[in-house]
Scaffold this active site. Structure first.
Site, PDB file in Angstrom:
ATOM      1  N   LYS A 169       0.858  -1.197   0.000  1.00 31.04           N
ATOM      2  CA  LYS A 169       0.000   0.000   0.000  1.00 31.04           C
ATOM      3  C   LYS A 169       0.885   1.235   0.000  1.00 31.04           C
ATOM      4  CE  LYS A 169      -2.774   2.256   3.490  1.00 31.04           C
ATOM      5  NZ  LYS A 169      -3.837   2.069   4.462  1.00 31.04           N
TER       6      LYS A 169
HETATM    7  C1  5RP Z   1      -2.172   4.507   8.526  1.00 36.54           C
HETATM    8  C2  5RP Z   1      -2.866   3.686   7.542  1.00 36.54           C
HETATM    9  C3  5RP Z   1      -4.230   4.092   7.107  1.00 36.54           C
HETATM   10  O1  5RP Z   1      -5.029   2.982   7.131  1.00 36.54           O
HETATM   11  C4  5RP Z   1      -4.138   4.666   5.733  1.00 36.54           C
HETATM   12  O2  5RP Z   1      -3.480   5.884   5.764  1.00 36.54           O
HETATM   13  C5  5RP Z   1      -5.459   4.708   4.931  1.00 36.54           C
HETATM   14  O3  5RP Z   1      -6.316   5.636   5.376  1.00 36.54           O
HETATM   15  P1  5RP Z   1      -6.539   7.042   4.678  1.00 36.54           P
HETATM   16  O4  5RP Z   1      -7.271   6.754   3.394  1.00 36.54           O
HETATM   17  O5  5RP Z   1      -7.368   7.804   5.663  1.00 36.54           O
HETATM   18  O6  5RP Z   1      -5.188   7.653   4.392  1.00 36.54           O
HETATM   19  O7  5RP Z   1      -2.360   2.714   7.078  1.00 36.54           O
HETATM   20  O8  5RP Z   1      -0.834   4.125   8.608  1.00 36.54           O
END
Ligand code: 5RP
Length: 274
Positions: free
Chosen positions: A173
């Site tokens: 991610k």
């Molecule tokens: C924090 C994360 C969050 O889940 C990620 O940032 C996704 O959420 P958003 O769309 O609010 O950024 O992994 O480390």
């Protein structure tokens, strides 16, 4: 790859179209009760049916999710630092593999902080977690976290994603950026994007569309869904981009239509209860 691993991965990345819509509600693990996520059960209860999986910690899973709910779990298993602490990148593995199995996790998630003071520690955590996951057929999602001081450009994100994949992450991610295609090209495993800070609904839909167009398999979106004044219409609109190949404009029409329906339902509900 063994059957269990493939079976769990298919719950996260849907085999019909190789896409995924993950709802991120793990923010409290370092931010505390973030705006609009003060009571996670409310958000999760209303949105779970519109997403493919939910990303959260064991504490929120145990306290705030009905065990009868039929939604795959991406279990956040790293943490140990907070927004007011010394260094957010100083994370450990916070949940054992046995606990993840007991909780019936379909995937494990852990952050890596490439370029930070704790780079080595977070990458070692990832490698250890992957070894544990491989023993029991549980895939690992590596979250490429970025510090305030780090530039979210393709060069940096390519490095972070590739390193995570080289260590064996099954999904990575990251953030959308200019030249995002090069990030995807350099990463041999599926890439999903985080939504990031709250944007207008149109901007968030554009972000999701651009990421999919440029090769992401999906989104792991949090604030841009549940901080919307209309979270369910927003989740439905994002879903059309991820799974139905809608453009951002088409998805925005879905958002507006669903928003109007929910306003009408609320109005009728209020009128009949008077
Ligand atoms: C924090 C994360 C969050 O889940 C990620 O940032 C996704 O959420 P958003 O769309 O609010 O950024 O992994 O480390």
């Amino acid at each position: 790859m063994d059957w269990g691993m493939r079976n769990r991965l298919s719950k996260i990345i849907k085999p019909d179209d190789s896409r995924c819509l993950m709802l991120a509600v793990d923010h409290g693990y370092f931010l505390g009760p973030t705006d609009k996520l003060e009571v996670p059960s409310t958000i999760i209860g209303s949105l779970a049916q519109f997403v493919d999986s939910i990303m959260l910690t064991r504490g929120i899973l145990r306290t705030s999710v009905n065990p009868a709910l039929d939604v795959p779990i991406v279990l956040r298993v790293s943490g140990g630092s907070t927004i007011v602490g010394e260094d957010l990148s100083n994370e450990e593995i916070t949940t054992s593999i046995e606990e993840a199995i007991r909780l019936n996790a379909s995937c494990l998630a852990l952050s890596v902080f490439v370029g930070s003071k704790y780079e080595h520690q977070s990458l070692s955590n990832l490698a250890r977690l992957i070894d544990e996951g491989e023993k029991y057929g549980i895939p690992v999602l590596a979250v490429t976290a970025v510090g305030k001081e780090m530039v979210r450009d393709a060069r940096y994100l390519s490095l972070a994603c590739r390193v995570a994949a080289e260590l064996g992450a099954h999904i990575v991610k990251t953030y959308y950026c200019d030249n995002f295609r090069s990030v995807v090209t350099g990463c041999p495993v599926p890439v999903v994007i985080a939504g990031g800070k709250k944007l207008t609904e149109m901007d968030a839909l554009n972000l999701a569309f651009n990421a999919i167009r440029d090769g992401a398999v999906g989104v792991d979106m949090g604030r841009n869904i549940w901080q919307s004044e209309f979270p369910v219409p927003m989740a439905k609109a994002v879903k059309t981009i991820v799974h139905d190949n809608y453009s951002a404009d088409e998805a925005y029409k879905v958002f507006k239509h669903e928003k109007t329906s929910s306003e009408t339902k609320a109005w009728v509900g209020n009128a009949t209860s008077d």
